[in-house]
Design a protein around this motif. Structure first.
Motif, PDB file in Angstrom:
ATOM      1  N   VAL A  71       0.853  -1.200   0.000  1.00 36.70           N
ATOM      2  CA  VAL A  71       0.000   0.000   0.000  1.00 36.70           C
ATOM      3  C   VAL A  71       0.888   1.248   0.000  1.00 36.70           C
ATOM      4  N   GLY A  72       0.503   2.284  -0.748  1.00 37.70           N
ATOM      5  CA  GLY A  72       1.292   3.535  -0.753  1.00 37.70           C
ATOM      6  C   GLY A  72       2.757   3.222  -0.959  1.00 37.70           C
ATOM      7  N   ALA A  73       3.043   2.530  -2.045  1.00 35.90           N
ATOM      8  CA  ALA A  73       4.337   1.845  -2.222  1.00 35.90           C
ATOM      9  C   ALA A  73       5.492   2.770  -2.545  1.00 35.90           C
ATOM     10  N   ILE A  94      -0.923   6.510  -4.999  1.00 34.77           N
ATOM     11  CA  ILE A  94      -1.801   7.515  -5.609  1.00 34.77           C
ATOM     12  C   ILE A  94      -1.044   8.410  -6.579  1.00 34.77           C
ATOM     13  N   ALA A 116      -3.103   3.836  -8.029  1.00 37.40           N
ATOM     14  CA  ALA A 116      -4.446   3.584  -7.516  1.00 37.40           C
ATOM     15  C   ALA A 116      -4.617   4.359  -6.213  1.00 37.40           C
ATOM     16  N   LEU A 118      -6.187   4.458  -2.543  1.00 34.61           N
ATOM     17  CA  LEU A 118      -6.637   3.579  -1.455  1.00 34.61           C
ATOM     18  C   LEU A 118      -8.137   3.712  -1.195  1.00 34.61           C
TER      19      LEU A 118
HETATM   20  C1  LIG Z   1       4.887   8.623   3.797  1.00 39.94           C
HETATM   21  S1  LIG Z   1       4.827   7.945   2.226  1.00 39.94           S
HETATM   22  C2  LIG Z   1       5.400   6.290   2.521  1.00 39.94           C
HETATM   23  C3  LIG Z   1       5.814   5.587   1.264  1.00 39.94           C
HETATM   24  C4  LIG Z   1       6.300   4.166   1.465  1.00 39.94           C
HETATM   25  N1  LIG Z   1       5.275   3.311   2.028  1.00 39.94           N
HETATM   26  C5  LIG Z   1       7.528   4.156   2.322  1.00 39.94           C
HETATM   27  O1  LIG Z   1       7.443   3.768   3.486  1.00 39.94           O
HETATM   28  O2  LIG Z   1       8.577   4.577   1.822  1.00 39.94           O
HETATM   29  C6  LIG Z   1       3.085   7.693   1.966  1.00 39.94           C
HETATM   30  C7  LIG Z   1       2.786   7.180   0.585  1.00 39.94           C
HETATM   31  O3  LIG Z   1       1.404   6.933   0.457  1.00 39.94           O
HETATM   32  C8  LIG Z   1       0.964   7.401  -0.786  1.00 39.94           C
HETATM   33  N2  LIG Z   1      -0.474   7.690  -0.639  1.00 39.94           N
HETATM   34  C9  LIG Z   1      -1.036   8.693   0.072  1.00 39.94           C
HETATM   35  N3  LIG Z   1      -2.369   8.637  -0.019  1.00 39.94           N
HETATM   36  C10 LIG Z   1      -2.664   7.572  -0.797  1.00 39.94           C
HETATM   37  C11 LIG Z   1      -3.872   7.013  -1.267  1.00 39.94           C
HETATM   38  N4  LIG Z   1      -5.072   7.540  -0.960  1.00 39.94           N
HETATM   39  N5  LIG Z   1      -3.817   5.923  -2.056  1.00 39.94           N
HETATM   40  C12 LIG Z   1      -2.611   5.379  -2.390  1.00 39.94           C
HETATM   41  N6  LIG Z   1      -1.431   5.875  -1.978  1.00 39.94           N
HETATM   42  C13 LIG Z   1      -1.448   6.962  -1.189  1.00 39.94           C
HETATM   43  C14 LIG Z   1       1.822   8.612  -1.067  1.00 39.94           C
HETATM   44  O4  LIG Z   1       1.886   8.987  -2.421  1.00 39.94           O
HETATM   45  C15 LIG Z   1       3.163   8.152  -0.516  1.00 39.94           C
HETATM   46  O5  LIG Z   1       3.931   7.473  -1.485  1.00 39.94           O
END
Ligand SMILES: C[S@@+](CC[C@H](N)C(=O)[O-])C[C@H]1O[C@@H](n2cnc3c(N)ncnc32)[C@H](O)[C@@H]1O
Length: 228
Positions: A71-73, A94, A116, A118
């Motif tokens: 998730v949120g990769a 996203i 995508a 979430l």
């Molecule tokens: C703080 S970053 C962490 C990224 C990754 N998981 C890491 O630990 O390096 C949060 C991530 O969530 C993504 N994100 C935020 N809201 C989202 C959503 N509604 N759906 C999918 N991804 C989302 C952001 O674009 C970002 O890449």
């Protein structure tokens, strides 16, 4: 955003986005600026998260014939580690630029990287994944959005599957109103909130960050009953 200090540009973009009632718009702006060398992604470690690596080395999950989702990769480092364990791995974010950067970072990857939201996932992803990995996404969302994000993440987990959540921890006596995110770290109640129906917390660790030992991180592992 992780346990590292959030840099000023990240905070400015986030605050502008939040003021415009667009709580997730700033992620794409930040990744786009970073792709042009004009900003840094504070959470981009260039390797998988240490607590995920530790879990993989300890649990040694065998992903043969199984599906995982990250998730949120972001830029893909965690997804690559999961795919290396044999899982057919989907990684979504996203931000289209984050996904493009992930593809560039990992040429020839087996991971299915895709853009995508979430909050608007394909219906057939519901309870479809044997391993769900969530690192720092929920805490990157304003507190009112966190319960829904948590629910969406839990809902991805298949019967018998494992959900791994890594997040910065917040003491229970620290009120929401005093947190000027991002990030908005998670209280114990927010960790418990991933439990739903037959999904139960099976292991919970709380450990100091090596970067700043005054900051603690949760690593929570949940399992959904197999129904057998
Ligand atoms: C703080 S970053 C962490 C990224 C990754 N998981 C890491 O630990 O390096 C949060 C991530 O969530 C993504 N994100 C935020 N809201 C989202 C959503 N509604 N759906 C999918 N991804 C989302 C952001 O674009 C970002 O890449």
């Amino acid at each position: 955003m992780s346990t590292d200090p959030v840099n000023p540009r990240t905070r400015d973009l986030a605050h502008e986005s939040l003021a415009a009632d667009d709580p997730t718009g700033w992620f794409e702006q930040l990744y786009a600026e970073a792709s042009e060398g004009r900003a840094e992604i504070p959470w981009d470690r260039g390797i998988a998260h240490a607590q995920l690596t530790d879990w993989v080395e300890t649990a040694r999950p065998d992903g043969t014939g199984k599906k995982a989702v990250v998730v949120g990769a972001g830029t893909g480092w965690d997804a690559e580690l999961v795919a290396d364990r044999g899982f057919v791995t989907t990684a979504f974010d996203i931000s289209p630029t984050a996904i493009e950067t992930a593809k560039q970072n990992h040429p020839g990857s087996k991971v299915n990287y895709l853009t995508a939201d979430l909050f608007n996932l394909p219906p057939d992803w519901r309870r479809a994944f044997d391993l769900v990995v969530e690192i720092y996404t929920v805490q990157a969302l304003p507190i009112p959005l966190q319960p829904s994000a948590t629910e969406q993440i839990s809902d991805l987990l298949a019967p018998g599957g494992t959900l791994l959540v890594i997040a910065v921890a917040r003491e229970d006596d620290v009120p929401d109103s005093t947190i000027e995110g991002p990030p908005w770290p998670l209280k114990r109640a927010a960790i418990d909130a991933f439990e739903a129906d037959d999904l139960k917390l099976v292991d919970l660790g709380r450990s100091p960050s090596p970067v700043d030992p005054s900051v603690y991180r949760w690593r929570a592992e949940y399992r959904r009953d197999s129904g057998e």
